[in-house]
Every structure is written in C-alpha cells, then in structure tokens.
Enzyme design. Structure first.
Site, PDB file in Angstrom:
ATOM      1  N   GLY A  27       8.858   1.883   7.442  1.00  0.00           N
ATOM      2  CA  GLY A  27       8.560   0.511   7.045  1.00  0.00           C
ATOM      3  C   GLY A  27       7.683   0.472   5.812  1.00  0.00           C
ATOM      4  O   GLY A  27       7.407   1.480   5.177  1.00  0.00           O
ATOM      5  N   ASP A  43       5.549  12.602  13.333  1.00  0.00           N
ATOM      6  CA  ASP A  43       5.644  12.683  11.878  1.00  0.00           C
ATOM      7  C   ASP A  43       4.299  13.111  11.306  1.00  0.00           C
ATOM      8  O   ASP A  43       3.720  12.440  10.457  1.00  0.00           O
ATOM      9  CB  ASP A  43       6.085  11.334  11.316  1.00  0.00           C
ATOM     10  CG  ASP A  43       6.581  11.461   9.892  1.00  0.00           C
ATOM     11  OD1 ASP A  43       6.803  12.612   9.429  1.00  0.00           O
ATOM     12  OD2 ASP A  43       6.736  10.415   9.230  1.00  0.00           O
ATOM     13  N   GLY A  94       7.569   3.692   3.422  1.00  0.00           N
ATOM     14  CA  GLY A  94       8.050   4.886   4.086  1.00  0.00           C
ATOM     15  C   GLY A  94       9.290   4.598   4.879  1.00  0.00           C
ATOM     16  O   GLY A  94       9.795   3.471   4.870  1.00  0.00           O
ATOM     17  N   LEU A 115       0.845  -1.200   0.000  1.00  0.00           N
ATOM     18  CA  LEU A 115       0.000   0.000   0.000  1.00  0.00           C
ATOM     19  C   LEU A 115       0.874   1.241   0.000  1.00  0.00           C
ATOM     20  O   LEU A 115       0.525   2.271  -0.560  1.00  0.00           O
ATOM     21  CB  LEU A 115      -0.893   0.006   1.235  1.00  0.00           C
ATOM     22  CG  LEU A 115      -1.949  -1.107   1.308  1.00  0.00           C
ATOM     23  CD1 LEU A 115      -2.588  -1.124   2.677  1.00  0.00           C
ATOM     24  CD2 LEU A 115      -3.000  -0.916   0.233  1.00  0.00           C
ATOM     25  N   GLY A 116       1.997   1.138   0.667  1.00  0.00           N
ATOM     26  CA  GLY A 116       2.876   2.287   0.720  1.00  0.00           C
ATOM     27  C   GLY A 116       4.196   1.936   1.369  1.00  0.00           C
ATOM     28  O   GLY A 116       4.315   0.927   2.064  1.00  0.00           O
TER      29      GLY A 116
END
Ligand code: NAG
Ligand code: NAG
Ligand code: NAG
Ligand code: NAG
Ligand code: NAG
Ligand code: NAG
Ligand code: NAG
Ligand code: NAG
Ligand code: NAG
Length: 740
Positions: free
Chosen positions: A424, A537, A421, A418-419
């Site tokens: 992780g 963040d 970064g 899904l993504g």
C-alpha cells in the site's frame, strides 16, 4: 331690408308640436318605405314614432314609395349621427324678357320648423349656395326677425368662372349658424341678370349639403343646375329629442327618457337644446328600443392585425397574438419579454428539476455510500472489533471514519506520501491534537483477508512494544482498509546503512543496537500470540527509527496470524527479494523462522554494508547471502566485511555476528534459532563493542550514544517514511500461483 320683404317672405308652419312618449312601437309598424329604412323613433304608421315630429309619410310617386318629412322627400336618416337627409327646393330669380322684369320662382322659400320640432338645419353640413351672375339673396330665420345672411355672386366675364370653384364668382357658398329651425330666402332686384347675361336669365339659391355640390360653369350658362337635380338638392337636418339635455332627461321620472336600450347612452345634441341616444361602444342597433343595442361581433371584420386572433367580448373585442408574440402598436411583434420570460421560466424549471434530481441522486448516492461503508465495515469485521473494544475497556485503538482520514491526509495528497510499497501507500497525516500519524492505504486485499481484518486489527492493536510501530487505529468503511500508525520520523535502517550519509558516519555499535532492538520487536511479535504473528517482510527498510534512533519494526500490516490451512498458504506468500526464506519459497509456508532468515540478511547488510541483492555483476555475486555463505565456507570473512569495521571492532564480535547470521540463513528453518535466541545473542555480542561506556540499558544507551555521535558530525536526513518495498521489487507469488 324692406325691399326684401316686399317680395313676399312666406313661412309655412310645417312640423307640429313634439310631444314625447316612451311607448314601445308595435311590431306591426312598417320600417321600410321604398328603399329607405325607417327606424324608430321615426315612423310612417300611426303610433309608430316616438313623437309627432318623427312622423313621416310614405308616398307613392310614379309607382315608387318615397318617405316624406312634410313636403321634403327623405333620402336617408342616421340614428348614430342624428341626421336626416332631405331634398330641398331650389329657388330662382329669372329675368322675363317679355315682361322685362325679374321673377322670383320656387314652391317654397325654404324649410320651415318650430323650436319644438326635432329638426335643425345642419350648420356643419349645409351651405347657403347661390349660383349666377349679379345675384344677391338673403337668408333669414324666425320670419326674418332672427339671423340674416347674404349670398352674393357676381361675374365680370364668363371666362372668369372656374369649375369646382365656388367663392363668389358665378357661385358663392355661405355658412349658416346653429339653431336654425326654419329659413326664408329673398332675392334683391338691385342685382339682376337683365343686362349681361345672354344664355341663362336665371340665378339660383338654395341651402344644400356642401359635399354633394360641385360647381360647374354650365350652371351659370345653362339651366343645368336646376334641371339636373329636378329643382331639388340634398340638405341635412340635425334631429334630436328637444327641450332637454341629457343630464335632465336621464333623471326625468315621468318615463319619457328615450334611450330605452340598455348599453345605450345619452348624447347632448350639438345643434340646439336636446339630446339623442347612441349605443355604447361595442354595441350596435337602435338605442331607442329596449334591448335595441346588441353586442357587435367585431371579429366578423377581423379588426386584429395580421397574425392576431380576434376574440369577441360583450361590448368589445380583444386581439391576441400567437404564443411568443405580443400586440404592440397594432401589430403582432415577437414578445421578447414573454420569450425571455418563458425561456427563463423553462430554464428555471429545468434548473430546479436538475437540482432536485441532482439532490435526489446525492441523497441516494450518499445512502448507497453509507450502505457501502456499512457493508465494508461489516466485511472487515468492524462489528467484531467494536464488540471487543466494548468488552476490553481502555483499548487505545480508534476506528476512524473515512472523512476523518481524508481530512487528516489532505485528501490523500501526493505531497503527503511517505512511501509506497507492495502493501500500500503511506501518507503522513495530522489527526486531532495535532498528532502526526502515518496513514497506510492497503493494496487490495482478498476476501479472506477482508473478513478477518477486524480480528487482525484487534490483535495488532493490542501489541504494545517499544520496538514495534504502534497501530493507532483503522478505517473499515472503505473497500480497502486504511491503517493508522504512530508516526516515526527518522527514516529507516536501510537509509542508515545504504543511504547517502552511509554507515561511515554511524558507529557500528549503533547499528548493532538497532539490530538488537529490531530483533526484540520481532521476538515479541513471535511470542505474542499463538499461532505466532509473523512479520513476513522483515528488511532494513521496514525498521524505522524514532526521534532517538530507536528501532521500530513496521509494516506488519502484511503480517497476519500465521496461516494454518493450505488455502492460506497460497494467498499469504509475500516478502521481498533478497530477504526471502528459501524454504518458504519451496513450501509456501510462512513461519517465524522465515522472519529469522530475513533478519539474517539484515545482519549481513550491517556486516558488509552491501545490498541484499545486487542487480549487476556475475550471477553468483548477486545474492548477498550466497556471497556471504561462500565466504564463510572459505573462512574468508574479511573479504565481505565492510571496510570500516575491520580492525575497529573486535574480531570476536564480528565473528559472533557472522556466525549468528550464518545460522539465521540456514536453508532449513528448523536449524535456525528463534527470534528470541537471536535477540539474546545480539544482546550478548553488543557487550563486545569497542565503546566501553555503552550500557545495557537501551533507553539511555540510545540517548547517550546519539549525543556522542551527533557531536562527531553525524547527520541523518529526515528522508521520509519509506515503508514497504521502496527500492526492492516485491515478489508477488500470488499471481504466479494463480497463473497455473
Ligand atoms: C294611437 O294611440 C292612441 C292612444 O294611445 C289611440 O287612441 C289610437 O287609436 C291609436 N291609433 C292607431 C291607429 O292605432
Ligand atoms: C354613436 O356611436 C357610433 C358608434 O359607436 C359613433 O360612430 C357615432 O359617432 C356616435 N354618435 C355620436 C353623435 O356621438
Ligand atoms: C313672362 O311673362 C309673361 C306674362 O306674365 C308670361 O306669359 C311668360 O310665360 C313669362 N315668360 C317666362 C319665360 O317666364
Ligand atoms: C336691372 O338692373 C339695372 C341696373 O342695376 C336697372 O337699371 C334695371 O332697372 C334692372 N331691371 C329690373 C327688371 O329690375
Ligand atoms: C312666423 O310666421 C308664422 C305665420 O306667418 C307664424 O305662425 C310663426 O309663429 C312666426 N314665427 C316666428 C318665430 O315669429
Ligand atoms: C369677356 O372676355 C372675352 C375674352 O377674354 C372678351 O373677348 C370679351 O369682350 C369680354 N366681355 C366683356 C363683357 O368684357
Ligand atoms: C368638381 O368638378 C370638376 C370638373 O368636373 C372636377 O375636376 C372636380 O374634381 C370636382 N370636385 C369634386 C369635389 O367633386
Ligand atoms: C326648376 O325645376 C323644377 C322641376 O323641374 C321646375 O318646376 C321649376 O320651374 C324650375 N325652375 C326654373 C327657374 O327653371
Ligand atoms: C320631464 O319631462 C316632461 C315632458 O317632457 C316635462 O314636462 C317635465 O318638466 C320634465 N321634468 C323634469 C324634472 O325636467
């Protein structure tokens, strides 16, 4: 016939009655006479033979010992063949030129025996042989009352004779029948050598061994035939123990059975009634003596084919070939079967060994793996977590096994990402009950983080707020912890503002609502525990949108309890460029006000529609916050506002937002409002939006808002689940600190 008999047929009785006796001969008995061996049942001394018929005499002639069977000199005898070779006397019929008459010459007319004697004339090996021209002889047995046969030889011309040919011209050979134990020879004067023969006035007749005879024409022209052989030629006798055949003899209880040796066998005589003995196959010796038959060491002659090895056995032998070779049709051939067998066997054994080793290693590895899992589990504070979970019943938090998550995420397949970064990678997964989840594999964490992970999980798992992505569970069995979140389907605030569909199509009030909700979530985080949980963040791409486009703050995997010692300051530095609290950059101390600063940047993004950090353009124009702050200073807010809000929204609202953003972005953290204050201010400002029907109830507000807007052509791509820094580069000050 009477003519013949006139010439005087004289039969002499030679052999005596044969009375069997099974007595074992004395070892004193001589077994040699001259060069001839005398085996039992024969004997040359008294009481040394099996029976009288086997008695031989050993006579000395011209200083040489010679055995005799009656008047016949014995050349040899065979126990295995049951034969005896003797010298038979040649008879002759000669023309006396003085008397002008034929004269029959010879000491005997032939071998003489009785039915009871062991001997028979060998019908196989002997031929009645007549040599000469115009010669007619008759052979008869049983004093002329039994068999009668003729031997007739004639010559037309000497030149007709051929060496080696004995078929009636100068020489003739006649077979005799079996069972002859005596014979007599008479010659006929009807055919005589008186007229036609100049050289040799004699013709000859004798029963003799066929194989030793080879006709020569000189036998006719000269006396050579008689002279060469000293008037005698070899003849073969078949001997046997007479009157009984094997079947009877072997059963006779009177003890006269002659085959005394074990490993011997009885053989019926082929010539007349009677039997003989022979050693069984593989044995050699004298079957007429006890233990006479001895095992043959066949291997002395090495009967095995080349390459074979001989093994003597009792009564035989066997051949073997070297390993890998097989005895086939008397040669040692490579044993393909064996080779294949051995190969298969060896391969099989190796496979088994490999399987066993493999299996063993699997078990060991599995054990190690379990150990590692347990270690990780403990390292990550799993036990603590479990303890707490036990004490706090009904905690909606699951500790997943690694296998469960592997299955849920299709073994962390790339298509499930899904993504990605700095903290992780996030995968979409389906756990039981078909529930979609977001599975986050954390980037490597350091020792301190590891130890407190369980603790953190526990706290985070207890956070239950509608604007915060729910942490459903975790997996502590692995080196790097895996977090399982609720799945939030509708993308991020970042996409709403900066995505393809842009904010042109989304109402400002919706963005404002989302910002308010995010602020509520962060406020909740800050107020939830003491020390506060700091997100660390905060950015638009970490504000997810659920089915109803309600904000859900995510990625507080990075958010941990606010650090309280210096050691932690270093390790906890994190965040994203453009959002980073400048104070934090200096002090390395992450506070709740750092989140407020970052949130200020989000407000700027909403107001301006700009990215927080531009990578192009003049240096001063790169940072959105710098641009904004300088615009504020110059009271030139309009210059930075996103175009579509100008005029649409009340200036009071925009100015209020700008003021809020400005104080959020204050260089000094202490001057910034708390997240709670920010949320409250946003709540207040939202009432100033141009949509009069917007209600304060956020749940219904979201729905109605959405409904209204989707009819207005609003479309949002389900563009995934970007968490972390999908577009912005994360700062990782840790490395720079360590680089000192
Ligand atoms: C031969 O055996 C018989 C009877 O067994 C015996 O009377 C005779 O003396 C023996 N002869 C010799 C020479 O041993
Ligand atoms: C007796 O045995 C030998 C060796 O086994 C064989 O050669 C021979 O032909 C046998 N004799 C008879 C009469 O079968
Ligand atoms: C022929 O017969 C006479 C008288 O009987 C005899 O003396 C002579 O030796 C005989 N000759 C031969 C070659 O036998
Ligand atoms: C030899 O044979 C011839 C003719 O067959 C005969 O005339 C003659 O008498 C015979 N001689 C003797 C000695 O028998
Ligand atoms: C043959 O004759 C001899 C004596 O002339 C005699 O002893 C023997 O029994 C006779 N044999 C036969 C089979 O008639
Ligand atoms: C035997 O043969 C030779 C040569 O072939 C011949 O010269 C001679 O006359 C013959 N003798 C008789 C008796 O036919
Ligand atoms: C017989 O003798 C002839 C001439 O001497 C010879 O060629 C032949 O091979 C001999 N045959 C046998 C079976 O010995
Ligand atoms: C054959 O030879 C033997 C022995 O040398 C002798 O006694 C006999 O008279 C000879 N027979 C003839 C027909 O020459
Ligand atoms: C056994 O052998 C003896 C002597 O050869 C003979 O007299 C007797 O009839 C034999 N017995 C049988 C049952 O054949």
């Amino acid at each position: 016939m009477q003519v013949f008999l006139q010439l005087g047929l004289s039969f002499v009785l030679l052999a005596a009655q044969c009375t069997p006796g099974a007595a074992v001969p004395s070892s004193q008995c001589r077994r040699q006479c001259g060069t001839v061996e005398i085996p039992y049942p024969f004997g040359i001394d008294p009481n040394c033979s099996l029976a009288e018929g086997f008695d031989l005499s050993c006579k000395v002639q011209d200083g040489i010992s010679k055995p005799f069977n009656g008047d016949f000199e014995v050349l040899s005898m065979s126990l295995t063949e049951g034969t005896m070779r003797v010298l038979n006397y040649i008879v002759a019929n000669c023309y006396n030129t003085s008397t002008r008459s034929m004269e029959f010459m010879g000491r005997y007319t032939g071998f003489v025996g009785q039915p009871s004697s062991p001997y028979r004339l060998s019908d196989v090996q002997n031929r009645f042989t007549v040599i000469g021209c115009n010669a007619l002889y008759l052979i008869a047995d049983k004093n002329g009352t039994g068999y009668q046969g003729l031997g007739f030889s004639t010559c037309r011309n000497f030149s007709d004779l051929v060496d080696g040919s004995c078929s009636g011209i100068g020489c003739s050979q006649t077979m005799i029948p079996k069972m002859m134990y005596n014979y007599g020879i008479v010659s006929s004067d009807l055919f005589n050598t008186s007229q036609i023969w100049e050289f040799n006035r004699c013709s000859y007749a004798v029963l003799m061994e066929a194989t030793t005879f080879n006709f020569s024409t000189t036998y006719v022209s000269t006396t050579k035939f008689n002279d060469t052989n000293d008037g005698r030629v070899p003849m073969v006798l078949d001997w046997a123990i007479r009157d009984q055949k094997c079947d009877v003899a072997a059963k006779n209880k009177t003890g006269t059975y002659a085959c005394l040796s074990s490993n011997s066998m009885c053989i019926d005589s082929v010539n007349d009634n009677g039997y003989m003995c022979n050693c069984s196959l593989g044995y050699k010796g004298n079957p007429y003596l006890p233990d006479g038959c001895q095992d043959v060491d066949e291997c002395r002659d090495n009967p095995c084919p080349s390459g074979g090895v001989c093994h003597n056995t009792v009564g035989g032998y066997r051949c073997s070939c070297r390993v890998g070779r097989k005895l086939e049709s008397n040669t040692c051939n490579p044993d393909i079967g064996l080779i294949i067998g051995i190969t298969v066997g060896v391969v099989g054994v190796m496979v088994i060994i490999m399987i066993v080793v493999f299996w063993g290693q699997m078990i060991i590895q599995k054990r190690n793996l379990n150990k590692v899992r347990q270690d990780y589990f403990q390292q990550h504070g799993g036990l603590l977590l479990f303890d707490r979970m036990k004490s706090e019943n009904g905690l909606a938090f699951t500790v997943f096994s690694e296998a469960e998550l592997v299955q849920a995420s299709d073994n962390f397949d790339n298509s499930r990402i899904l993504g990605k970064g700095g903290h992780g990678t996030v995968y979409k997964g389906i756990i039981k009950n078909n529930m979609p989840v977001a599975i986050k594999r954390c980037a490597l964490v350091d020792e301190r983080q590891k130890k407190e992970f369980g603790q953190e999980m526990l706290i985070l798992s207890q956070i239950n707020h509608k604007n915060i992505v729910k942490l459903l569970g975790c997996c502590l069995e692995v080196e790097v912890p895996i977090l399982v979140y609720e799945f939030v389907p509708n993308g991020t605030l970042f996409e709403l503002i900066h995505g393809k569909n842009q904010a042109l199509q989304i109402s400002f009030s919706t963005l404002l609502r989302i910002a308010h909700e995010a602020a509520e979530g962060l406020s909740f985080l800050h107020s939830y525990a003491s020390p506060p949980i700091i997100h660390g963040d905060v950015k638009t791409s970490n504000i997810l949108l659920d089915d109803n486009y309600m904000a859900k703050v995510s990625d507080f995997g990075a958010s941990i309890l606010a650090p309280s010692d210096k050691q932690q300051f270093v390790t906890m530095v994190q965040g994203t460029c453009g959002y980073l609290d400048p104070e934090y950059m200096q002090t390395c101390q992450l506070t709740d006000k750092s989140d407020v600063y970052s949130f200020g940047v989000i407000l700027l993004e909403i107001l301006t529609g700009q990215l927080p950090l531009k990578l192009e353009g003049p240096e001063k124009q790169r940072s959105l916050s710098l641009i904004f702050l300088s615009a504020m200073k110059e009271s030139n807010l309009d210059a930075v506002l996103v175009s579509y809000v100008k005029g649409q929204e009340s200036m009071e609202l925009l100015r209020g937002l700008a003021d809020l953003a400005k104080i959020c972005l204050d260089m000094c953290g202490d001057n910034r409002p708390s997240m709670k204050e920010v949320a409250d201010e946003l709540n207040r400002l939202r009432k100033l939006t141009t949509h009069p029907w917007v209600r304060l109830d956020m749940e219904t507000d979201a729905e109605s808002l959405l409904g209204g807007e989707s009819t207005g052509g609003y479309q949002i791509e389900l563009s995934g689940y970007p968490m972390g820094e999908s577009e912005d580069q994360p700062i990782n000050p840790r490395s720079s600190y360590y680089a000192r």
